[in-house]
Design a protein around this motif. Sequence first.
Motif, PDB file in Angstrom:
ATOM      1  N   GLY A 177       0.807  -1.204   0.000  1.00 28.52           N
ATOM      2  CA  GLY A 177       0.000   0.000   0.000  1.00 28.52           C
ATOM      3  C   GLY A 177       0.840   1.252   0.000  1.00 28.52           C
ATOM      4  O   GLY A 177       1.957   1.251  -0.526  1.00 28.52           O
ATOM      5  N   PHE A 178       0.282   2.284   0.633  1.00 28.27           N
ATOM      6  CA  PHE A 178       0.877   3.615   0.583  1.00 28.27           C
ATOM      7  C   PHE A 178       1.007   4.188   1.991  1.00 28.27           C
ATOM      8  O   PHE A 178       0.026   4.301   2.723  1.00 28.27           O
ATOM      9  N   GLY A 179       2.236   4.565   2.352  1.00 24.38           N
ATOM     10  CA  GLY A 179       2.460   5.331   3.562  1.00 24.38           C
ATOM     11  C   GLY A 179       2.508   6.802   3.184  1.00 24.38           C
ATOM     12  O   GLY A 179       3.288   7.193   2.312  1.00 24.38           O
ATOM     13  N   ILE A 180       1.663   7.597   3.817  1.00 20.28           N
ATOM     14  CA  ILE A 180       1.516   9.000   3.433  1.00 20.28           C
ATOM     15  C   ILE A 180       1.861   9.874   4.633  1.00 20.28           C
ATOM     16  O   ILE A 180       1.257   9.756   5.695  1.00 20.28           O
ATOM     17  N   GLN A 181       2.814  10.766   4.463  1.00 13.66           N
ATOM     18  CA  GLN A 181       3.288  11.621   5.552  1.00 13.66           C
ATOM     19  C   GLN A 181       3.242  13.084   5.110  1.00 13.66           C
ATOM     20  O   GLN A 181       3.737  13.431   4.031  1.00 13.66           O
TER      21      GLN A 181
END
Length: 221
Positions: A177-181
Amino acid sequence: MAEWDGVGERGVYDDEHQAERDRLSDAAHRGDWAAVLAAVERSAEKSADLVNTRRVAGRSGWAPLHQAAWHNAPAEVVERLLTAGAWRTLRSADDERPVDVATRLGHAALLPLLEPAPLHRVPEADLRAMQHFLHALIRVRTEDFGVTTALVLPQASVLTELPDAALWFRVPGMYGGFGIQLEEVRAGRRLVVRSHCRIVGHSGRTHHITPDGCTLTESGW
């Protein structure tokens, strides 16, 4: 790290978890706050936080806090949902936050509780621009991995409420998936997005998203 629940079609979750979500959505729709709060607390104990859950494949996109605003729920109920981690900035399919629902219906007593209180301030226009590029990136990356599940894509505004300004978006069928910071840099704010598929070697990519565009900064990790 908070998790964005982006499943947009039924049949993805196992029957037990789907039924749990349905019961919570039904209770919130009825205004059965005892059942809602009990379900939220049970899910937190199992590390499967459902306080921001929306009905899977539902049309409204309302979470329990939206329903509380609609029903003019007691302030104690709203406070307990907020304490459990309900997002004030979460928008419905009609682009309404809980505070917008309460305002529209004249539930003035709830407005001070529902008014967003961001921990990280970003101009709304910048958030919307970054969200546009984020969604485009997610669509391209998930298409590359053959994801066919209908998705509800993350809302960038939610990041402004989170102490660590970070979300994890687990994508069914992507095996990752996607880690969004959300990060502060000299020029303002940007999103750092790290995505990968754990069954494909060296599939990891890091992108930086600003209101002006999306840039690949690292690949092959």
